[in-house]
Design a protein around this motif. Structure first.
Motif, PDB file in Angstrom:
ATOM      1  N   PRO A   1      65.648  12.119  -7.147  1.00 29.93           N
ATOM      2  CA  PRO A   1      65.512  10.677  -6.862  1.00 29.93           C
ATOM      3  C   PRO A   1      64.346  10.077  -7.634  1.00 29.93           C
ATOM      4  CG  PRO A   1      65.812  11.919  -4.836  1.00 29.93           C
ATOM      5  CD  PRO A   1      65.620  12.930  -5.927  1.00 29.93           C
ATOM      6  N   LYS A   2      64.507   8.842  -8.050  1.00 29.37           N
ATOM      7  CA  LYS A   2      63.460   8.180  -8.813  1.00 29.37           C
ATOM      8  C   LYS A   2      62.178   8.108  -7.992  1.00 29.37           C
ATOM      9  CE  LYS A   2      62.586   4.117 -11.668  1.00 29.37           C
ATOM     10  NZ  LYS A   2      63.128   2.828 -12.169  1.00 29.37           N
ATOM     11  N   GLY A   3      61.084   8.485  -8.596  1.00 30.42           N
ATOM     12  CA  GLY A   3      59.803   8.468  -7.911  1.00 30.42           C
ATOM     13  C   GLY A   3      59.469   9.749  -7.181  1.00 30.42           C
ATOM     14  N   ALA A   4      60.434  10.684  -7.106  1.00 31.01           N
ATOM     15  CA  ALA A   4      60.171  11.950  -6.423  1.00 31.01           C
ATOM     16  C   ALA A   4      59.167  12.779  -7.223  1.00 31.01           C
ATOM     17  CB  ALA A   4      61.470  12.729  -6.249  1.00 31.01           C
ATOM     18  N   ASP A   5      58.311  13.489  -6.515  1.00 30.49           N
ATOM     19  CA  ASP A   5      57.303  14.334  -7.158  1.00 30.49           C
ATOM     20  C   ASP A   5      57.944  15.687  -7.463  1.00 30.49           C
ATOM     21  OD1 ASP A   5      54.997  15.288  -8.209  1.00 30.49           O
ATOM     22  OD2 ASP A   5      53.947  15.541  -6.303  1.00 30.49           O
ATOM     23  N   VAL A   6      58.400  15.848  -8.711  1.00 33.19           N
ATOM     24  CA  VAL A   6      59.102  17.061  -9.116  1.00 33.19           C
ATOM     25  C   VAL A   6      58.092  18.191  -9.313  1.00 33.19           C
ATOM     26  CG1 VAL A   6      60.584  18.095 -10.873  1.00 33.19           C
ATOM     27  CG2 VAL A   6      60.885  15.685 -10.220  1.00 33.19           C
ATOM     28  N   GLU A   7      58.383  19.333  -8.719  1.00 32.01           N
ATOM     29  CA  GLU A   7      57.484  20.482  -8.837  1.00 32.01           C
ATOM     30  C   GLU A   7      57.432  20.952 -10.287  1.00 32.01           C
ATOM     31  OE1 GLU A   7      57.045  25.057  -7.104  1.00 32.01           O
ATOM     32  OE2 GLU A   7      58.686  23.760  -6.445  1.00 32.01           O
ATOM     33  N   ARG A   8      56.236  21.290 -10.728  1.00 28.71           N
ATOM     34  CA  ARG A   8      56.093  21.768 -12.105  1.00 28.71           C
ATOM     35  C   ARG A   8      56.875  23.062 -12.288  1.00 28.71           C
ATOM     36  NH1 ARG A   8      52.489  25.296 -14.672  1.00 28.71           N
ATOM     37  NH2 ARG A   8      51.187  25.436 -12.805  1.00 28.71           N
TER      38      ARG A   8
END
Length: 808
Positions: free
Chosen positions: A286-293
């Protein structure tokens, strides 16, 4: 050593260990293509004639000087053929960077087999005649070097200096979401500081909007004459190291070609699929989600040094030892036994099965390579000028400082320019980045954060929201490694994008040799290779200058980078010293629009007096050097002295000296000359932007003293002007390696670029003043003593100095 494949993250056998990744037919063809590559590599190293050994090898067929490196070539060609397989299977957009030193034969052989080399250089045709020319030119006078020089199709990384392959690779991947950059890191190269730091680049790669980098650490065990560190540590230690860097490491190890092909095919495909899975997951979030590195995959390839060359020579181990690093067999022209060894070695690749009667790669093997722009050496990203689009820039005049009268207001020139850069970034959010070693704000460029934060894919903390300016999709690149930043910047520019780099003056020296390498690349590309399209310039803003050190002291005082720049070709280098904010705006706009240069801009970040309104600034910067009428008193007459300057603080001190002289020596005729473009001082026959003799003489009147107040070392001005008619009358003042914790005026006094010493110098060099201005000279000496004493007593320059304005 048998074949082995390990996923280090789990320390278990990878699925490829079953050896079923390739069918028997695929294995036969991929091994044949690899043999063709290796044959060409050896041919480049040894052969002058008889390219396909259609007659017995004779001494006269061997080059008179054997120059080149074999050790990493077979490992690199092995990697390449497996990349080709996956490009075709998955329609990958992929480029290849060769990190091992002198590893060009691997890239050259593949470029030739792909047909790209013959397209770029038609005389190196795909037949016996072309192959003979292709072999002869390698490491041969009038030919090409043994690195992946600009002449090499498919290369953006020369490799002449080790340590930058991985940072170049990441620079190429930024903002190229569909691109995979395969970077082969030599195990000798892996011992360098720049390479070691660049493993951290994975904390700056955004899986949503960037491409991917697939590093392949090529461990063949040896450098020129020594083992390599990473090849001699335990597998567990190597695993911990790369896991600690945040990678998922896989190992492919062995020396049996058939087994190794199966292992490499399985592991490399697994890595490509992992890359795609990482990107798909991130791009579908989802837009704005904090994607895990993510933990990106990387490969460790353990293969013998000089793989497939003879096992021994004269009782000494050859394959798998340091003796295979350069030329495995040194004297075939004079040693019949060794000549036979070379012949047997080359025939072991069975060239008669690989090339047809005309000398062209047979059709079934030709079909193994990708086609069109999917060929690695034809990918447009490795000729980035083809993809380059000019920046959409705002009008820099809209950011002008309003200067009604010269020398009355103070602003930070870099702060003014930051607002221009901010809006430039807003208009170019996919092809423009700003680089700096944790000094963007320190250099008063923090307005850029209003357009974009700092790239950061590592852990975020709540307090970062309070002025940290960190952003997953940031476009300001900050890491405390000038090497890594410059590598990113170069890779970004060489693949068709734009950038701007700011750093402290004393520490720009860290990238001296990187600048050298890039300037050499540009010179070859610009002047000799018409097929390479122009790329954006490298723009370096040098700030936190020698003259405003305050608490930093002697270690932060070195303006010598300018000397380094002037040693390179004037066709690809420029040095600008804008004296105020409006000039800096004009220069910055010019540099961002330019191509095929390294532009060095020197501008202090501290507030300084402003002198020119925007119209005058544009005119002055266009000329590059000119007379300032408001500071001159020689209108219509021959001057008694020329006061020249280059740099913001040298300009301010020179103007203050002029004001003193005009007050105390009222009939003195002074011509005031300011230099923005340093290379304008050179004769036009030596520099494409130099002044003609007539223009130079009109500024610096013959037989009159010229007091030149300069930002850097005085010898540089003498170097640039040594052939000028009035050179003997040039008296240059610059930095003299004197200073510590000083106020600005005290530091200027220590190096004699201050207003008082300059005025004394004028009095000493204008004959009629030597007697009439004796009292003024004594007063000036008193001012020097009083100024130093005041600084030592109060820790600051006097109010009179700090608030000095140009007298109206």
């Amino acid at each position: 050593m048998s074949g082995k494949s390990t996923k280090m993250a789990k320390s278990d056998q990878a699925s490829g260990a079953k050896g079923q990744a390739l069918s028997a037919e695929e294995l036969r063809k991929i091994d044949a293509y690899w043999r063709a590559c290796n044959y060409l590599c050896v041919g480049m190293l040894y052969l002058l004639e008889n390219p396909l050994l259609r007659e017995p090898l004779k001494p006269e067929h061997i080059k008179n000087r054997l120059l080149g490196h074999w050790g990493s070539d077979p490992g690199q060609t092995f990697i390449w053929v497996h990349l080709n397989r996956l490009i075709k299977k998955y329609d990958l957009n992929l480029i290849y960077l060769s990190g091992p030193g002198h590893g060009a034969p691997a890239t050259l052989s593949n470029s030739y087999l792909e047909g790209v080399y013959s397209e770029v250089y038609p005389d190196k045709s795909e037949d016996l005649v072309g192959m003979q020319k292709f072999f002869k030119q390698f490491s041969f006078p009038g030919g090409i070097g043994s690195h992946c020089t600009p002449e090499t199709p498919g290369s953006i990384h020369e490799g002449g200096e080790l340590g930058y392959s991985l940072s170049h690779g990441f620079g190429a991947a930024f903002d190229n979401p569909d691109l995979i950059v395969s970077v082969v890191v030599g195990d000798g190269e892996a011992e360098t500081g720049p390479l070691a730091t660049s493993w951290h680049s994975n904390k700056f790669l955004n899986p949503v909007k960037d491409g991917a980098v697939l590093p392949i650490l090529h461990l063949n065990g040896y450098k020129i004459a020594n083992p390599t560190v990473l090849a001699r540590i335990s597998p567990e230690e190597l695993e911990w190291m790369f896991k600690g860097f945040g990678w998922t490491p896989y190992v492919v190890e062995g020396d049996d070609p058939a087994t190794m092909h199966q292992l490499m095919a399985e592991v490399m495909e697994k890595c490509v699929l992992e890359i795609r899975a990482i990107q798909k997951k991130a791009r579908s979030a989802p837009k704005g989600a904090d994607v895990e590195r993510p933990r990106w995959p990387m490969i460790i390839l353990r293969s013998p040094k000089g793989w497939t060359c003879p096992k021994e020579i004269d009782g000494h181990k050859l394959e798998g030892s340091w003796r295979a690093h350069q030329m495995p067999i040194l004297d075939p022209q004079t040693n019949p036994k060794h000549l036979k060894m070379v012949e047997k070695w080359m025939k072991s690749y069975k060239p008669e099965e690989l090339f047809d009667e005309s000398g062209k790669l047979i059709a079934e093997l030709k079909a193994m390579a990708p086609v069109g722009q999917r060929r690695i050496t034809a990918n447009p990203h490795v000729n980035g000028g083809l993809l380059r689009k000019p920046l959409e820039l705002p009008d820099f005049r809209d950011y002008a400082v309003k200067v009604k009268k010269p020398g009355q207001i103070e602003v930070s020139s870099t702060d003014v320019t930051a607002h221009f850069l901010r809006d430039a970034m807003k208009r170019n959010m996919t092809n423009f980045r700003v680089f700096g070693p944790d000094e963007t704000a320190s250099n008063k460029l923090q307005a850029i954060y209003e357009a974009s934060g700092k790239t950061w894919e590592a852990k975020l903390l709540p307090e970062d929201a309070d002025g940290g300016f960190l952003a997953r999709d940031g476009r300001v690149m900050e890491i405390l490694s000038e090497h890594t930043l410059e590598g990113w910047f170069e890779g970004y520019v060489l693949t068709g994008r734009h950038g701007f780099f700011s750093t402290y003056e004393s520490f720009v020296h860290i990238i001296d040799s990187m600048f050298n390498q890039h300037a050499k690349w540009l010179e070859k590309s610009k002047l000799e290779l018409r097929w390479r399209a122009p790329v954006s310039s490298i723009n370096l803003l040098i700030t936190s200058l020698v003259w405003r050190q305050d608490h930093n002291g002697f270690t932060h005082q070195d303006p010598g980078f300018l000397d380094v720049v002037t040693n390179k070709s004037p066709e690809v280098t420029r040095i600008y010293l804008p004296p105020d904010a409006n000039c800096l705006l004009s220069v910055t706009d010019h540099c961002l629009r330019s191509t095929n240069y390294v532009n060095v801009i020197v501008a202090d970040k501290a507030p300084h007096l402003q002198y020119l309104d925007m119209d005058d600034a544009v005119t002055h910067c266009t000329k590059g050097i000119g007379i300032w009428d408001f500071a001159s008193s020689d209108a219509g007459d021959e001057p008694d002295v020329v006061m020249a300057c280059a740099g913001d603080i040298p300009t301010s001190e020179a103007l203050a000296a002029v004001a003193i002289l005009r007050e105390h020596c009222k009939d003195l005729k002074i011509r005031f000359v300011n230099v923005v473009d340093l290379f304008r001082l050179m004769p036009e026959e030596e520099h494409p932007h130099g002044l003609s003799s007539r223009e130079f003489d009109s500024l610096f009147t013959k037989d009159k003293p010229v007091i030149f107040n300069f930002h850097a070392y005085a010898s540089l001005i003498h170097k640039l002007t040594y052939r000028r008619t009035n050179h003997d009358n040039f008296h240059v003042r610059g930095y003299k390696e004197k200073g510590n914790i000083n106020t600005p005026l005290e530091l200027a006094i220590l190096n004699q670029i201050d207003r008082f010493d300059l005025a004394i110098d004028v009095i000493d060099r204008v004959p009629r003043l030597q007697a009439t201005a004796a009292h003024t000279k004594e007063w000036l000496k008193d001012q020097i003593i009083e100024s130093v004493n005041y600084a030592h007593a109060h820790g600051i320059d006097s109010k009179e100095i700090r608030e000095w304005k140009w007298p109206l």
